[in-house]
Enzyme design. Structure first.
Site, mmCIF file in Angstrom:
data_model
loop_
_atom_site.group_PDB
_atom_site.id
_atom_site.type_symbol
_atom_site.label_atom_id
_atom_site.label_comp_id
_atom_site.label_asym_id
_atom_site.label_seq_id
_atom_site.Cartn_x
_atom_site.Cartn_y
_atom_site.Cartn_z
ATOM 1 N N GLY A 103 6.918 -11.373 -7.078
ATOM 2 C CA GLY A 103 6.707 -11.372 -8.416
ATOM 3 C C GLY A 103 7.595 -10.186 -9.072
ATOM 4 N N ARG A 104 7.222 -9.619 -9.915
ATOM 5 C CA ARG A 104 7.968 -8.404 -10.650
ATOM 6 C C ARG A 104 8.156 -7.390 -9.586
ATOM 7 N NH1 ARG A 104 4.547 -9.956 -15.562
ATOM 8 N NH2 ARG A 104 2.487 -9.451 -14.116
ATOM 9 N N ARG A 126 3.079 -18.665 -4.045
ATOM 10 C CA ARG A 126 2.713 -20.143 -4.454
ATOM 11 C C ARG A 126 3.990 -20.989 -4.723
ATOM 12 N NH1 ARG A 126 -1.419 -17.856 -8.719
ATOM 13 N NH2 ARG A 126 0.385 -16.528 -9.285
ATOM 14 N N PRO A 128 8.582 -21.374 -4.575
ATOM 15 C CA PRO A 128 9.759 -20.728 -4.264
ATOM 16 C C PRO A 128 10.646 -20.199 -5.623
ATOM 17 C CG PRO A 128 9.734 -22.997 -4.227
ATOM 18 C CD PRO A 128 8.382 -22.749 -4.480
ATOM 19 N N ARG A 186 -3.318 -4.665 -3.519
ATOM 20 C CA ARG A 186 -4.679 -4.316 -3.733
ATOM 21 C C ARG A 186 -5.325 -4.127 -2.187
ATOM 22 N NH1 ARG A 186 -3.800 -2.677 -7.921
ATOM 23 N NH2 ARG A 186 -4.462 -3.065 -9.916
ATOM 24 N N ASP A 210 -0.983 2.144 0.064
ATOM 25 C CA ASP A 210 -1.187 2.734 -1.161
ATOM 26 C C ASP A 210 -2.650 2.435 -1.623
ATOM 27 O OD1 ASP A 210 -0.449 4.647 -3.378
ATOM 28 O OD2 ASP A 210 0.071 2.720 -4.406
ATOM 29 N N HIS A 234 -3.183 5.365 -3.945
ATOM 30 C CA HIS A 234 -3.058 4.665 -5.226
ATOM 31 C C HIS A 234 -2.169 5.315 -6.082
ATOM 32 C CE1 HIS A 234 -4.635 0.762 -7.301
ATOM 33 N NE2 HIS A 234 -3.515 0.861 -7.743
ATOM 34 N N ILE A 235 -0.860 5.456 -5.710
ATOM 35 C CA ILE A 235 -0.097 6.285 -6.749
ATOM 36 C C ILE A 235 0.877 5.415 -7.005
ATOM 37 C CG2 ILE A 235 -0.787 8.678 -6.323
ATOM 38 C CD1 ILE A 235 1.631 8.840 -4.322
ATOM 39 N N GLY A 236 0.986 4.280 -6.683
ATOM 40 C CA GLY A 236 2.202 3.278 -7.141
ATOM 41 C C GLY A 236 3.070 3.730 -8.568
#
Ligand code: NDP
Length: 269
Positions: A103-104, A126, A128, A186, A210, A234-236
């Site tokens: 994704g992004r 999900r 291509p 996650r 992360d 969790h510092i993305g």
């Protein structure tokens, strides 16, 4: 819905009209109940993509080139005479990188990794993405093939009922013994007991996380005892600029929602 959600909804009552989350992920929200109550939700996609992709690359390099372990060795006197194989890790040049969830953030990670000399990108999800196939010479493959052929497996998908626990014993057993596993999506996408077993038994080389279950990860969690597991809190998206931009967007989402106007970034429920 968790008990915490019940309490929030009960206390908020029918006057709760808008929720604004400072995140692109919304797996922490009780969406069916939110829908039922007609509550609008604002979130912060896109503006955290670059910071999270950058952190993913940093975590991958820290894990594969054993940076935290090396820093400790320097401090504790483990750095003695030069030894050819001491502190060796795995490099990106000529490698195959598999991304679950292009994704992004997944795409932004791939774009950043390409100049390191990655030979081939595989991705699973999900749908291509023909644009990515062309731009990155990437190939859409089933998850099992991605696990089997990748030198680096990177998880950047959203957490959904379909992806929950997706990286489990079966998944890790398909990966190469020399592969590095990175998760910045996650924690619940990964079965952590299975990951621990894979790391201890040498089914995979190393992991960088992360995100964990739970967060914060208790300091006595067995994963923290492993040298080949790098865990971040969790510092993305944690750059000053990104968090400031996220905060402004979250506030504007909330204000627009309360005024009954179009939100700058509303989650389509
Ligand atoms: P996107 O919606 O752009 O991407 C989500 C990706 O998940 C899509 O590529 C989608 O695939 C994929 N996906 C969904 N279901 C499945 C499935 N069943 N199997 C495999 N892939 C699936 O979101 P973003 O890239 O903006 O963010 C992704 C996630 O990153 C967030 O949901 C959040 O949990 C996490 N995140 C973590 C941060 C951190 O601090 N560590 C910061 C920001 C986000 P397809 O395109 O084929 O539909």
């Amino acid at each position: 819905m968790t008990c915490f959600d019940c309490v929030v909804f009960t206390f908020a009552g029918p006057s709760l009209k808008v929720i604004s989350t400072l995140s692109v992920g919304y797996d922490h929200l009780a969406i069916p109940e939110i829908k039922k109550r007609g509550i609008r939700v604002g979130y912060t996609p896109d503006i955290l993509t670059d910071a999270t992709a950058e952190l993913t690359v940093a975590l991958l390099l820290a894990t594969s080139r054993r940076l935290p372990e090396s820093v400790v060795e320097v401090k504790n006197g483990g750095w003695t005479t030069w030894k050819p194989l001491w502190m060796c890790g795995y490099g990106l040049s000529g490698s195959t990188v598999g991304i679950i969830g292009l994704g992004r953030i997944g795409l932004a990670v791939a774009r950043r990794l390409k100049p390191f000399g990655v030979k081939k990108f595989l991705y699973a999800g999900r749908h291509p993405k023909p644009e990515a196939d062309t731009e990155l010479n990437a190939e859409f493959v089933p998850i099992a093939k991605l696990a089997e052929e990748s030198d680096f497996v990177i998880i950047t998908c959203s957490l959904t009922p379909d992806t929950q626990g997706m990286c489990n014993r079966d998944f890790f057993s398909k990966m190469k013994k020399t592969s590095v596993f990175i998760n910045t999506s996650r924690g619940a996408v990964v079965n952590q007991d299975d990951l621990y077993e894979a790391l201890v038994n040498g089914h995979i080389a190393a992991a960088g996380l992360d995100v964990t279950t739970p967060e914060p990860l208790p300091t006595n969690n067995p994963l923290l005892s492993l040298k080949n597991c790098v865990i971040l809190p969790h510092i993305g998206s944690a750059t000053y600029a990104t968090r400031n931009t996220m905060s402004v967007l979250a506030a504007n989402n909330l204000l627009a929602g309360l005024k009954g106007e179009n939100m700058p970034s509303e989650l389509k429920l």
